[in-house]
Design a protein around this motif. Structure first.
Motif, PDB file in Angstrom:
ATOM      1  N   ASP A 220     -13.822  -3.144  -1.018  1.00 20.64           N
ATOM      2  CA  ASP A 220     -12.671  -3.035  -1.917  1.00 20.64           C
ATOM      3  C   ASP A 220     -12.641  -1.688  -2.633  1.00 20.64           C
ATOM      4  O   ASP A 220     -11.566  -1.171  -2.944  1.00 20.64           O
TER       5      ASP A 220
ATOM      6  N   MET B 202     -10.856   0.281  -0.295  1.00 18.62           N
ATOM      7  CA  MET B 202      -9.465  -0.129  -0.080  1.00 18.62           C
ATOM      8  C   MET B 202      -8.522   0.314  -1.189  1.00 18.62           C
ATOM      9  O   MET B 202      -7.307   0.254  -1.043  1.00 18.62           O
ATOM     10  N   VAL B 203      -9.082   0.759  -2.330  1.00 18.79           N
ATOM     11  CA  VAL B 203      -8.229   1.318  -3.383  1.00 18.79           C
ATOM     12  C   VAL B 203      -7.910   2.778  -3.074  1.00 18.79           C
ATOM     13  O   VAL B 203      -7.047   3.383  -3.689  1.00 18.79           O
ATOM     14  N   GLY B 204      -8.599   3.349  -2.076  1.00 16.65           N
ATOM     15  CA  GLY B 204      -8.565   4.788  -1.873  1.00 16.65           C
ATOM     16  C   GLY B 204      -7.497   5.431  -1.002  1.00 16.65           C
ATOM     17  O   GLY B 204      -7.383   6.646  -1.028  1.00 16.65           O
ATOM     18  N   PRO B 205      -6.699   4.700  -0.209  1.00 14.81           N
ATOM     19  CA  PRO B 205      -5.787   5.423   0.685  1.00 14.81           C
ATOM     20  C   PRO B 205      -4.702   6.178  -0.078  1.00 14.81           C
ATOM     21  O   PRO B 205      -4.382   5.817  -1.212  1.00 14.81           O
TER      22      PRO B 205
ATOM     23  N   ARG C  58      -1.566   6.338   0.424  1.00 17.93           N
ATOM     24  CA  ARG C  58      -0.443   5.432   0.131  1.00 17.93           C
ATOM     25  C   ARG C  58      -0.981   4.023  -0.075  1.00 17.93           C
ATOM     26  O   ARG C  58      -1.727   3.523   0.766  1.00 17.93           O
ATOM     27  N   TYR C  59      -0.625   3.418  -1.189  1.00 18.97           N
ATOM     28  CA  TYR C  59      -1.108   2.081  -1.519  1.00 18.97           C
ATOM     29  C   TYR C  59       0.086   1.317  -2.036  1.00 18.97           C
ATOM     30  O   TYR C  59       0.483   1.486  -3.181  1.00 18.97           O
TER      31      TYR C  59
ATOM     32  N   GLY D 232       0.396  -1.797  -2.528  1.00 19.35           N
ATOM     33  CA  GLY D 232       0.072  -2.961  -3.353  1.00 19.35           C
ATOM     34  C   GLY D 232       0.036  -2.701  -4.838  1.00 19.35           C
ATOM     35  O   GLY D 232      -0.208  -3.607  -5.614  1.00 19.35           O
ATOM     36  N   ASP D 233       0.259  -1.434  -5.282  1.00 14.74           N
ATOM     37  CA  ASP D 233       0.239  -1.219  -6.730  1.00 14.74           C
ATOM     38  C   ASP D 233       1.654  -1.206  -7.314  1.00 14.74           C
ATOM     39  O   ASP D 233       1.864  -0.771  -8.429  1.00 14.74           O
TER      40      ASP D 233
ATOM     41  N   LEU E 142       5.728  -5.679  -3.975  1.00 12.53           N
ATOM     42  CA  LEU E 142       5.026  -6.917  -3.633  1.00 12.53           C
ATOM     43  C   LEU E 142       5.981  -8.096  -3.554  1.00 12.53           C
ATOM     44  O   LEU E 142       5.845  -8.979  -2.706  1.00 12.53           O
TER      45      LEU E 142
ATOM     46  N   VAL F   9       3.638  -4.943   2.675  1.00 12.02           N
ATOM     47  CA  VAL F   9       2.402  -4.696   1.940  1.00 12.02           C
ATOM     48  C   VAL F   9       1.214  -5.249   2.729  1.00 12.02           C
ATOM     49  O   VAL F   9       0.170  -4.603   2.851  1.00 12.02           O
ATOM     50  N   ARG F  10       1.407  -6.451   3.301  1.00 11.38           N
ATOM     51  CA  ARG F  10       0.329  -7.081   4.039  1.00 11.38           C
ATOM     52  C   ARG F  10      -0.051  -6.250   5.269  1.00 11.38           C
ATOM     53  O   ARG F  10      -1.218  -6.053   5.569  1.00 11.38           O
TER      54      ARG F  10
ATOM     55  N   GLU G 285      -1.970  -3.306   4.098  1.00 11.96           N
ATOM     56  CA  GLU G 285      -3.323  -3.727   3.713  1.00 11.96           C
ATOM     57  C   GLU G 285      -4.202  -3.922   4.946  1.00 11.96           C
ATOM     58  O   GLU G 285      -5.372  -3.547   4.943  1.00 11.96           O
ATOM     59  N   ALA G 286      -3.610  -4.508   5.973  1.00 15.90           N
ATOM     60  CA  ALA G 286      -4.378  -4.740   7.202  1.00 15.90           C
ATOM     61  C   ALA G 286      -4.804  -3.407   7.810  1.00 15.90           C
ATOM     62  O   ALA G 286      -5.945  -3.245   8.249  1.00 15.90           O
TER      63      ALA G 286
ATOM     64  N   ARG H 138      -7.544  -1.924   5.728  1.00 16.74           N
ATOM     65  CA  ARG H 138      -8.815  -2.607   5.946  1.00 16.74           C
ATOM     66  C   ARG H 138      -9.487  -2.102   7.229  1.00 16.74           C
ATOM     67  O   ARG H 138     -10.687  -1.831   7.242  1.00 16.74           O
TER      68      ARG H 138
END
Lengths: 252, 299
Positions: A98, A101-104, A106-107, A109-110, A115, A122-123, A126-127, A130
């Motif tokens: 995790d 996973m906060v590091g890309p 483009r995120y 999910g924030d 969302l 978003v999913r 995220e995939a 990951r």
């Protein structure tokens, strides 16, 4: 060669203390530059100025031609600038995976609205993140501790997590602040190899490090800093051999 | 029966308030105690729009929630740009200021309160229907907060709480996230306020004072901060307990102080015996199981 990072005339002072005094520095793609100099020379401060921890007084910083100075820290990172921290700054409440996973860059999910309106998008992102994180963990030999809270790792492993997290940005320019301090054994080899691979991918890398052997083994070039100034730039072996610089370094 | 329905409504509203407050102070780590003032803004805006401008009640309620969210963003944005600590000061100032304004402006009914608020649902569906609406709203709030806290947003909030500088260094906009979470939680409070107003049809500024802030904080802390069910349990307990002792046949002169004593006593007992609250949050952030399975491609 078009430089990735171009710094010109960078000044910063805190009251009477000068941490950057007319710094000019370019970092080129695929090259690893070692930043050396005694404590207080302004190496970490230079990283802080580039990444936007505090603003500069004068001068310009360009990443791929785009001005970074004046931008907020998160904006600079989202343009492709990644860094690690001398004192790690991992997220202790998150697992190693995790943390990455906060590091890309483009995120999605924030963003709450995103969302709510585009959960599938978003999913999917995220995939993808990951998969990328698992790949980076593989490269840094951290796959075995992916689910472990970052705070429970050995110091050497934590240093690697810091670098792995920075790699998630797919940055154009990577700044590593003392990646080897307190690191021994296997992590040493892994760190060398990972940084090399990153540079070979065309990233401009700059490393602050007191471990001279590490710098000599890894870096294409060295930059010697003293009292907020860049004094010399050249092959690391030449800088180490220069009696004038050695004297400044050891303060004899 | 009416009494139990009203109690259910009060509990439902408290659950929504405590749960959304937990999102703000717990998950996002934003120190503000002004949650009741956004509850008040929702109540007053919705009541006035429905009563004086004739807006349909559901639309007025939505406007109340949006007004609370907008007001919270206006408080959070300048204070969070400076430092998180200023939010506490700004929010208390805002709470006192808004309540003072409500007390002194004629349109809000002043200190005497706002009366003749249009009713909603009760005349057609009965009080039971209204209670069902409130409980559904409370359940939705708890579910939404759970989703937010255990998905990618919660992961980011956790990272932000751990180390904001490193978080920003990765390209995440901490200020935007804080403002968004504060506005969302305050919007929920606003909607709760609107639901309160159109049921009881009477609101006074003194319902939204600092005492109410303390009650909400107690619900979250005694229940268990940064947990899904902690604030729910805290809200049920702290709403139901003072009501329960009214069944004991005691003169009102003793009953009032007894409730206060119970309230503060509970906080003291928890402070000493179980500071983590009834439900303890884990040290580490946990993704929702179903969610992490989906991103792994297992579902």
């Amino acid at each position: 060669m078009t430089p990735v990072l171009e710094i010109a005339g960078l000044d910063k002072r805190f009251g009477g203390i000068v941490v950057a005094d007319g710094i000019d520095l370019t970092l080129n793609p695929g090259r690893v530059v070692g930043l050396i100099g005694p404590n207080g020379a302004g190496k970490t401060s230079l990283f802080n100025l580039i990444s936007g921890v505090f603003p500069s007084d004068a001068g310009t910083i360009r990443l791929d031609g785009q001005r970074l100075d004046g931008l907020a820290m998160h904006r600079r990172a989202s343009l492709g600038l990644a860094r690690t921290w001398q004192n790690l700054r991992l997220f202790p409440s998150l697992s190693v995976l995790d943390n990455l996973m906060v590091g890309p860059r483009r995120y999605l999910g924030d963003r709450l609205l995103r969302l709510a309106l585009d959960p599938a998008g978003v999913r999917a992102q995220e995939a993808g993140t990951r998969r990328r994180a698992e790949e980076v963990l593989e490269r840094t030999r951290l796959s075995g501790v992916a689910a472990t809270p970052a705070a429970d790792l050995t110091f050497g492993q934590q240093k690697l997590v810091g670098v792995a997290r920075a790699l998630m940005n797919d940055a154009r320019c990577l700044l590593l602040d003392e990646p080897m301090a307190g690191v021994e054994g296997q992590a040493y080899e892994i760190m060398q190899q990972v940084v090399r691979e990153v540079a070979e991918g065309g990233v401009a890398v700059c490393v602050v490090e007191h471990n001279v052997a590490f710098i000599r083994d890894l870096c294409d070039e060295g930059v010697f800093m003293f009292a907020g100034k860049v004094l010399a730039r050249g092959p690391v072996a030449d800088l180490i051999a220069d009696p004038r610089l050695t004297e400044l370094y050891f303060g004899t | 029966m009416d009494y139990l329905i009203t109690l259910a409504i009060m509990i439902g509203l408290s659950v929504a308030l405590a749960s959304s407050f937990n999102l703000i102070i717990g998950y996002a780590g934003l120190v503000s105690i002004a949650h009741p003032v956004f509850y008040a803004i929702g109540a007053y805006v919705s009541a006035l729009l429905a009563r004086d401008l004739g807006l349909p009640v559901p639309l007025a309620m939505l406007c109340g929630a949006l007004a609370a969210a907008a007001a919270s963003a206006a408080v959070a944005l300048p204070s969070l740009r400076v430092s998180g600590d200023y939010l506490l000061i700004a929010s208390i100032g805002f709470q006192l200021g808004v309540l003072e304004a409500i007390k002194n402006v004629s349109v809000t009914g002043g200190a005497g309160g706002l009366t003749n608020i249009p009713a909603f649902l009760v005349q057609d569906g009965g009080k039971g229907a209204y209670a069902a609406l409130v409980i559904a709203f409370a359940a939705l709030t708890v579910w939404l907060n759970w989703r937010i806290a255990h998905g990618p947003y919660g992961r980011a909030l956790s990272a932000m709480r751990d180390d904001e500088t490193a978080f920003a260094g990765l390209g995440r906009n901490a200020v935007a996230m804080k403002v968004a979470v504060f506005a969302f939680g305050s919007g929920i409070a606003g909607l709760a306020g609107a639901l309160y107003a159109h049921y009881f049809r009477f609101v006074t500024p003194e319902q939204f004072e600092i005492l109410q802030s303390a009650a909400l904080l107690t619900m979250v802390v005694v229940g268990g901060v940064r947990t899904t069910w902690g604030p729910v349990l805290g809200a049920v307990l702290l709403q139901a307990l003072p009501q329960a002792i009214t069944f004991v046949d005691l003169p009102p002169a003793i009953l009032g102080p007894l409730q206060g004593l119970l309230f503060t006593g509970l906080v003291l007992v928890f402070m000493v015996l179980r500071p983590q609250g009834l439900i303890a949050a884990g040290e580490a952030w946990q993704p929702a199981k179903k969610y992490s399975a989906k991103t792994r491609g297992e579902a």
